[in-house]
Structure formats: C-alpha cells, structure tokens
Design a protein around this motif. Structure first.
Motif, PDB file in Angstrom:
ATOM      1  N   LEU A 115      13.057  46.252  74.730  1.00 36.59           N
ATOM      2  CA  LEU A 115      12.143  47.391  74.712  1.00 36.59           C
ATOM      3  C   LEU A 115      12.120  48.096  73.360  1.00 36.59           C
ATOM      4  N   ARG A 118       8.783  48.790  71.344  1.00 37.38           N
ATOM      5  CA  ARG A 118       7.926  49.809  71.953  1.00 37.38           C
ATOM      6  C   ARG A 118       8.541  51.203  71.778  1.00 37.38           C
ATOM      7  N   VAL A 151       9.055  56.412  78.042  1.00 37.53           N
ATOM      8  CA  VAL A 151       9.696  55.109  78.205  1.00 37.53           C
ATOM      9  C   VAL A 151       9.959  54.815  79.677  1.00 37.53           C
ATOM     10  N   LEU A 155       8.333  51.917  82.035  1.00 37.18           N
ATOM     11  CA  LEU A 155       9.226  50.944  82.657  1.00 37.18           C
ATOM     12  C   LEU A 155       9.031  50.897  84.174  1.00 37.18           C
TER      13      LEU A 155
END
Length: 402
Positions: A115, A118, A151, A155
C-alpha cells in the motif's frame, strides 16, 4: 468501605508533562508494581505497571478479554450481548482465533507494504494542500487525521465522504465522560451504519476488504452473520483511523519539542523505522488499559489474583520501565527496538500494527522534509491535549513555517 478498598489505589490520571504518563506510575512500579486498584463500581482489582508482568498477563490464557466480565477503570460501562458480535477485542480463543484467522491474511507485512505507493500519494496531496493554504495550519484536520482515515476507508471500502459522521461517533465513544446512554447510542449508530454498508456490498460488491468479508461469510467454514460483519467493520474502521491519527499529531508535537532529533530524522529518513518504534514506546497513546479478568486464581509477581478479579495493564508504565529500557524517560530515536507493548502482546496484539507503521514511516519524514522550519504557532501550554479521551494525543496542533 472494606479493608481491601481502603488500601487500594485509584487509577493515575494526572500528567505533569504532556509526553509522559502520570508520575504516580513510577512510584507504583518501584514500590507496588502489582497494586490493588479501586474501580468506580466499588470492586477492587489490580493495576500492573512493570513491563515483565504486563507482557506475562497479555500472553497468559488464564486471563480473559471478555469485557462483560470486567470492571471499567474509568467509568461505568455495561457491555451487553448485542455489543459483542464481531468485537474481536472482547473475545477469547477459540472464538477470537476464528475471527483473527479470517483477517490476518489481509494485514500481513507484505500486503501493508504494497500500500506504500498509494499512502505516499495521499501524504503528498495533503502536504501540497498545506503548502497551498499557507501557515498557520492545524495539523490534525490538515494532515494527521485525514491520512489514516482515507487509507482505512479505501482498504475497507468505506465511503470517505462519510468521515465526518463516523469520526464524530468515534469521538463520542472515546470521550471519558460521555454518559453511558449517549455512548450506547453512538455504538448502535456505528453498527447500523456498518450493517447498511454490508448490505450495500452484498448488492454491489467491489474489491475492498469489507466485500471480501461479506463473501467469506457465505462459506460454511467461515460463516458470519451480518451482526458479526458489522462488528468487525466498526472495529477495523475505528481502530484504523483513530490510533494512527493521534500518533501522527502527538509524534509531530514531540519531535518539534526535540528539534535536534527532528533534524536527525529529516537528514536521515532511512532511520525512520527505529524512530517510529521509539515514538510508539515513548508516547503510548492508549491511556487506560487494556483490562483482563482472571479465569482462575493466578499468581503474578508474588501476588495472588483471584478468579473474577479485573486486572488493568498500564502499557504506558510498562513502556517506561527502567528494568527493561535504559533511560526510559528520554526520547531517543536511535534506540534499538526492544519489545515495547504499545501494540499489545500475545493473541490480541494489534492486527493493524503493520499498516500503522507504514503510514508513519512515510508521513513523518515527508512532513519534516517538506517544512524544514516547521514549528508551533502557539506557546506549548496552549496546545489542547486529549486528557479527556481514551486515546491520548492533541485535539489541535497549530503549526507555522517560514
């Protein structure tokens, strides 16, 4: 008041320094590391302040995590059966193991590191926005809160547009003096929000984690009810944004109060992993707890804890234990990592710890590099601290730069 109540200590809450735990922990750790503790409901349990004892209890299956059996150290809270489905923190094996196994593969080190690109993009966008707005700026809404919120929303597959609502409900739950009825209403509202989202994911699946859980729930081996799915979703959403947000804000504050160490991290961002572990140890943002309940009579550190008694584990005190950490009250970003308990220990060790680490590894150096002259825009005594919240930090952090 009986004899045991009269000899019991009350939970330390008064801080002399915004970055240090209450000073009473130090004297308790030296003189009475396993101290009888008086609870607001009139019962007496135990307060543990030594690193060795805290880790021992966290890893000991003779202690239960079921909050329905425990006394609360900070306020009168009644956990009812409807609060429990999917609430991983309150479960014991084998039920806890079943849920944890479903989630663990989604939070591996490898997946969280994937991740990073990003997260770097999100961090850069918020730094650009701060630059465009110009000083002064409150770091909490401008940087610390939105990064982990965005985030975890991406997710999980939670609409980021709903952030004001779920952040306000979360704040109600975490405020220490929230009346129980108001707290229960906030908990129910969060569950209803997640129930609706589960239903939406079933109708319109995507590639996010909540959809994966909804699909896994259809497998007889991992079958979950919508109530369980809602509970898991609420836990991941709340824990996923609230803890890291406060670490980013409070961590920045303490770095600005230690400019030499901030400068070292700015010049050597490759040392960020060690620095983050030290910030986690030094700040320990969970103020009170966790709690455990003895399933049977247990002897810890020469003290006999009776079956049914509640034990409060002072993580902040354990993380400042001089028997385990050299010069524990000093912030040292070069310190070798040495088993801090900020993420807990044992089967309940924080599921999202690797995500939190990746976010902090990226955010702290990026912020310091972008604003080399970053500093407080108000005197330190005017920074409002979150003494009134279960998760410690700052309510606001006004900053400026040249």
């Amino acid at each position: 008041m009986n004899a045991s109540q009269s000899l019991a200590v009350t939970l330390p809450t008064q801080r002399d320094c915004p970055f240090d735990p209450p000073s009473q922990y130090q004297s308790l750790r030296q003189q009475q590391p396993i101290a009888p503790l008086a609870f607001p409901d009139g019962t007496v349990g135990w307060l543990l302040t030594r690193h060795e004892d805290v880790r021992a209890v966290l890893a000991d299956d003779r202690f239960s995590s079921d909050r329905a059996k425990a006394s609360s150290p900070i306020r009168r809270i009644t956990f009812r059966p409807e609060d429990s489905p999917g609430l991983l923190l309150n479960m014991d094996p084998p039920q806890h193991t079943h849920y944890r196994r479903m989630l663990t593969r989604h939070f591996t080190v490898r997946r969280m590191r994937a991740l990073a690109p990003r997260i770097e993009q999100i961090v850069t966008e918020h730094l650009d926005a701060m630059c465009a707005a110009g000083p002064p700026v409150d770091l909490v809404p401008a940087f610390a809160r939105p990064i982990p919120s965005l985030v975890i929303c991406e997710l999980l597959g939670v609409p980021y547009a709903d952030r004001d609502s779920f952040q306000q409900l979360t704040a109600t739950l975490l405020k220490l003096d929230t009346p129980e009825q108001e707290s229960r209403q906030a908990r129910q509202a969060l569950r209803q929000y997640m129930r609706d989202l589960v239903a939406a994911k079933r109708r319109h699946p995507d590639d996010a984690l909540l959809t994966a859980l909804v699909q896994a729930a259809q497998d007889p081996q991992t079958a979950l009810t919508d109530e369980e799915l809602a509970g898991l979703g609420v836990l991941l959403l709340v824990a996923g944004h609230e803890t890291t947000a406060n670490m980013l804000a409070l961590g920045t504050y303490v770095l600005l109060r230690h400019p030499d160490q901030a400068h070292a991290l700015r010049e050597h961002p490759e040392d960020v992993e060690r620095a983050v572990e030290e910030l986690l140890r030094y700040l320990t943002i969970l103020q009170f707890g966790p709690v455990r309940v003895a399933r049977q009579d247990v002897e810890i550190g020469g003290r006999r804890i009776r079956a049914g008694q509640t034990v409060v584990l002072a993580l902040a005190a354990a993380n400042r234990d001089p028997e385990h950490f050299a010069h524990p009250d000093e912030l040292d970003l070069t310190r070798e990592p040495s088993q801090h308990v900020s993420f807990g220990h044992g089967v309940h060790q924080c599921l999202g710890q690797q995500l939190a680490r990746v976010e902090m590894h990226i955010a702290f150096p990026a912020l310091l590099r972008r604003f080399p002259s970053l500093r407080l825009a108000v005197p330190p005594e005017q920074v409002p601290m979150r003494d009134d919240m279960l998760i410690y930090g700052v309510h606001a952090l006004p900053l400026t730069w040249d």
